[in-house]
Design a protein around this motif. Structure first.
Motif, PDB file in Angstrom:
ATOM      1  N   GLU A 166       0.853  -1.171   0.000  1.00  0.00           N
ATOM      2  CA  GLU A 166       0.000   0.000   0.000  1.00  0.00           C
ATOM      3  C   GLU A 166       0.900   1.235   0.000  1.00  0.00           C
ATOM      4  OE1 GLU A 166      -4.038  -0.772   2.160  1.00  0.00           O
ATOM      5  OE2 GLU A 166      -2.432  -1.144   3.577  1.00  0.00           O
ATOM      6  N   TYR A 176       1.603  -5.086   3.274  1.00  0.00           N
ATOM      7  CA  TYR A 176       0.340  -5.411   3.931  1.00  0.00           C
ATOM      8  C   TYR A 176       0.272  -6.902   4.227  1.00  0.00           C
ATOM      9  CZ  TYR A 176      -4.603  -5.370   5.121  1.00  0.00           C
ATOM     10  OH  TYR A 176      -5.794  -5.483   5.790  1.00  0.00           O
ATOM     11  N   ALA A 252      -5.659  -5.472  -0.770  1.00  0.00           N
ATOM     12  CA  ALA A 252      -4.685  -4.522  -0.241  1.00  0.00           C
ATOM     13  C   ALA A 252      -3.285  -4.919  -0.714  1.00  0.00           C
ATOM     14  CB  ALA A 252      -4.737  -4.505   1.284  1.00  0.00           C
ATOM     15  N   ARG A 451     -11.608   0.785   4.781  1.00  0.00           N
ATOM     16  CA  ARG A 451     -10.803  -0.384   5.099  1.00  0.00           C
ATOM     17  C   ARG A 451     -11.670  -1.395   5.827  1.00  0.00           C
ATOM     18  NH1 ARG A 451      -7.901  -1.963   2.754  1.00  0.00           N
ATOM     19  NH2 ARG A 451      -6.098  -0.611   2.867  1.00  0.00           N
TER      20      ARG A 451
END
Length: 492
Positions: A166, A176, A252, A451
């Protein structure tokens, strides 16, 4: 990325690093999770194994027309936290018990839902008595020559060295950690060489009416016979007026896409372990290809663009779609364009006149009753009424409380002081984090949620309170495009 033309590799370029800390470069053999591109692999399996027409229920599942809410989005309402563990054989069955009712009649609309392909994948395993990976290996990966491809459900065990990042050059790249298990909705991983082999395999049979890919790539329809834009793990769209059949993937740290332009018999594959927009990459590549092989029709389409307008609209405000209980927010940051948020994310629309604007997925016209909106991709036409503005400093304590949804077994906690509110959800997956809420007007709020367990969904939840009482509100509806109209009742 790679380009395949007429069944042969036309170009391949590999750059960057699989792991920037260990300095291991990406190679054509580096294995990526291909995420939602997995859906077409599962549908390819179905078409290969059955070679028959699907019944209505299956057709609507793989066409994203089932009306089932997305379990992945609902995980937020069940108390999931970023980077939590999610087990396909332990947590997923509990999720299916809590989906609640259909949020539209099957076959009438489009709503992207990972639930559809999770159900299909688990059903295939139950019916055949074999694992999805074994079936994919025997019916797709081995015949196609995809030597390292596999259904690797556990994202925490992706083969090294690949790491998903990310961030950006401005903020820095952050690795991530993903602890999710996927089924047929996003569990396949493959290298660039595997995906090249896949495209070559498809090209060999793409015009054969009896082939599996020909069956799954046919133009989709809704139950009333009108044209749809998605089916069998494939989106149907246009680039410069030319049809493209494709699917992206995203978790992600990863963004991926495989796209096929039938008229040019050309595919583009993009595999990235960062958050670069693959739509831009693929579209740019196709536009360059079309310029190299121009036709009168293509050039007319490319040059048929509306003249630039400097109009500033007077209907920038917040609205509510009463049918879905979803907010529509219109903003304008420069003349000639408006930004409209309806499905939790923003879309830029070009202004046609002082009361109308149009974008790739939405057309909006302002009138006396509010906004008349056409969203052809979802087969929807509706009107959104304007919300009465409320001063930002207005005390919001009447909204504070605890609300419960029996339908999906979720508790919604609203807290805060003065005009500032926060929302959190509890459920069978745990106690979720607090999210900032923003008042849009009247008794309608946004709850920011970029998220979840992994990918940034849904963006914004619409929170619409109702049943005003002396001590507060008796009920509230929470929803987004993939999980609409979920009713909660106040319990304290």
């Amino acid at each position: 990325m790679a380009i395949i033309k007429d069944g042969e590799l036309a170009a391949k370029h590999v750059w960057g690093y699989a792991n920037i800390d260990t300095r291991e470069p990406i190679t054509p053999q580096t294995i990526f999770p291909i995420c939602s591109i997995s859906k077409q692999c599962v549908e390819f399996l179905l078409a290969t194994a059955t070679c028959t027409n699907e019944d209505l229920t299956l057709e609507r599942l793989v066409g994203m027309q089932s009306g089932l809410r997305d379990y992945w989005i609902l995980s937020v309402l069940w108390g999931a936290r970023p980077q939590d563990r999610f087990s396909i054989y332990q947590d997923a069955p509990e999720a299916l018990k809590r989906l609640g009712s259909f949020h539209f009649a099957p076959g009438t609309q489009f709503s992207y839902s990972n639930t559809n392909f999770m159900v299909v994948g688990l059903a295939i395993e139950k019916v055949t008595g074999q694992t999805l990976n074994d079936l994919l290996q025997s019916l797709l990966f081995k015949p196609a020559g995809m030597k390292s491809a596999g259904l690797r459900a556990d994202m925490a065990r992706i083969p090294s060295p690949i790491v998903g990042y990310e961030g950006s050059e401005e903020t820095g790249y952050i690795p991530y950690t993903n602890r999710i298990e996927w089924a047929g909705d996003a569990g396949v991983s493959a290298s660039l060489d595997d995906m090249i082999a896949y495209e070559k395999y498809i090209h060999r049979s793409s015009t054969d009416e009896n082939s599996a890919y020909f069956k799954i790539a046919t133009d989709p329809t809704y139950i009333d016979g009108s044209s749809a834009h998605y089916s069998n793990g494939l989106f149907h769209r246009e680039v410069e007026g030319v049809k493209v059949v494709e699917h992206s993937g995203g978790l992600a740290g990863f963004r991926l896409r495989r796209s096929y332009m039938p008229s040019e018999r050309t595919s583009v594959i993009v595999l990235l372990n960062s958050h670069i927009d693959t739509t831009v990459v693929a579209s740019y590549t196709f536009k360059k290809i079309l310029k190299d092989t121009p036709s009168i029709e293509k050039l007319q389409v490319a040059n048929d663009k509306p003249a630039e307008t400097r109009i500033e609209v007077k209907w920038t405000s917040s609205y509510l779609d009463e049918e879905t209980k979803l907010a529509v927010v219109v903003k304008q940051d420069k003349p000639g364009q408006v930004i409209v948020n309806y499905d939790g994310h923003h879309e830029t629309l070009e202004i046609l006149d002082e009361n109308e604007a149009k974008g790739s997925y939405m057309q909006v016209r302002f009138g006396s009753n509010g906004l008349s909106i056409i969203r052809p991709f979802e087969n929807r036409k509706f009107t959104a009424r304007p919300l009465r503005a409320v001063p930002a400093s207005t005390n919001a304590q009447e909204f504070v409380g605890r609300y419960y949804s029996k339908e999906i077994d979720s508790t919604f906690l609203v807290s805060g002081s003065g005009a500032m509110l926060y929302g959190a959800f509890d459920g069978y997956l745990g106690k979720g984090p607090m999210h900032v809420m923003q008042r849009l007007g009247e008794d309608v709020w946004w709850l920011a949620c970029f998220r979840s367990l992994d990918a940034p969904v849904p963006g914004y939840w619409t929170v619409a309170f109702d049943g005003r009482r002396f001590e507060g509100f008796s009920k509230v509806t929470v929803g987004c495009m993939g999980a609409r109209d979920i009713a909660y009742q106040r319990v304290s």
